[in-house]
Design an enzyme around this catalytic site. Structure first.
Site, short mmCIF file in Angstrom:
data_model
loop_
_atom_site.label_atom_id
_atom_site.label_comp_id
_atom_site.label_asym_id
_atom_site.label_seq_id
_atom_site.Cartn_x
_atom_site.Cartn_y
_atom_site.Cartn_z
CG ASP A 20 -0.71 -0.31 2.35
OD1 ASP A 20 0.76 -0.26 2.33
OD2 ASP A 20 -0.69 0.51 3.19
CG HIS A 25 5.89 5.38 2.22
ND1 HIS A 25 6.52 4.44 1.86
CD2 HIS A 25 5.36 6.00 3.14
CE1 HIS A 25 6.82 4.00 3.31
NE2 HIS A 25 5.86 4.61 4.06
CG ASP A 29 8.56 3.53 -1.08
OD1 ASP A 29 9.35 4.34 -0.65
OD2 ASP A 29 7.49 3.22 -0.07
CE1 TYR A 143 2.52 0.46 11.82
CE2 TYR A 143 2.55 2.48 10.22
CZ TYR A 143 3.02 0.80 10.59
OH TYR A 143 2.99 -0.04 9.86
CE LYS A 174 2.55 -3.32 8.90
NZ LYS A 174 2.35 -2.88 6.93
CE LYS A 176 6.32 2.43 11.63
NZ LYS A 176 7.23 3.68 11.19
N GLY A 200 7.87 -4.26 7.92
CA GLY A 200 9.29 -4.34 8.27
C GLY A 200 10.35 -3.39 7.76
N GLY A 227 6.61 -4.80 3.28
CA GLY A 227 6.48 -4.73 1.79
C GLY A 227 7.87 -4.38 1.42
#
Ligand code: FBP
Length: 250
Positions: A20, A25, A29, A143, A174, A176, A200, A227
């Site tokens: 995604d 971003h 990427d 996050y 999910k 970090k 990741g 990703g």
């Protein structure tokens, strides 16, 4: 109600391929190969990922031939990296649409601590209730981010994010990894019965990636939602195999 996670996990472990980043971003990427969603969906299918994570538009145009090959986690909100100030990720797809597209689960990002947190909480409530009523697991990207969050990778704020995921009804959270295994043990404990998968992040060496994966699995994480470190790599399938060996402790 406990939701069945069998469609997107194997023996309680998982590896998801995230794609995604085009929305989050932008195409910076990507290179000539991985700018094509088909290239990444092929990796997801050949690497036998437990799911691929897509936004609606990519799912509508590219997922159909892969339906039987790799499960789909449809991301229901998103934002660009262009806006300034405290982040807010807006709902851009409904649970109904996710089901029509053949999703096995839905995903939603909450920026914990953002001034827009209440808006994301209230959207999350609606999608969580609807998804669960239809038997779909809910994955929360939790996050910590915004002006009040001084250190996004601090132990206590990550544990808070994990706990918020549990409190609000996420099945998989999910997060970090801050590189400290003992912090992660506490963070995972804070998530209770909700499972934790680790994001990741930007490209690192394979050695570093494998080391981090060993650590997060040792700490009790269920797996990865990764990703760039896969589809930007020159050997995505070999790398996938190595990560799977660590996750399933072969
Ligand atoms: P990567 O493994 O490429 O970091 O992907 C994981 C992910 O959560 C994506 O799903 C998402 O697009 C991106 O990271 C968002 O990360 P950030 O907000 O930190 O840029």
């Amino acid at each position: 109600m406990e939701i069945n996670l069998n469609k997107i996990t194997r023996n309680r472990k998982c590896i998801f391929l995230a794609y995604d980043q085009g929305l989050e971003h932008g195409p910076t990427d990507f290179n000539d190969k991985n700018v094509d969603p088909k290239y990444v969906l092929d990796i997801a299918a050949k690497g036998r990922y437990n799911a691929v994570i897509l936004q609606k538009g990519i799912a509508e145009k590219y997922y159909k031939p892969y339906k039987k090959k790799v499960p789909l986690i449809l991301k229901l909100n998103g934002k660009t990296r262009l806006l300034k100030g405290d982040p807010v990720s807006t709902q851009v797809c409904s649970v109904k649409k996710a089901i029509e597209l053949g999703a096995s689960a839905v995903g939603y990002t909450i920026y914990i601590g953002s001034e827009h947190e209440p808006e994301m909480f209230s959207q999350f409530k609606k999608i969580e209730e609807e998804a669960h009523a239809n038997g779909l697991p809910v994955v929360m990207w939790a996050y910590p981010r915004g002006a009040v969050v001084k250190n996004e990778l601090g132990r206590d704020i990550l544990a808070y994010a994990a706990r918020i995921g549990l409190e609000l009804g996420a099945d998989i959270i999910k997060l970090k990894y801050n590189g400290r295994i003992n912090d992660l043990k506490w963070i995972i404990k804070s998530a209770g019965k909700a499972k934790v998968v680790i994001a990741g992040g930007s490209k690192v060496s394979e050695k570093e990636l494998l080391k981090e994966t060993r650590e997060v699995i040792r700490a009790g994480a269920s797996g990865l939602a990764i990703g760039r470190n896969i589809w930007q790599s020159d050997n995505p399938l070999e790398r996938t195999k190595k990560l799977k060996e660590i996750i399933w402790e072969k």
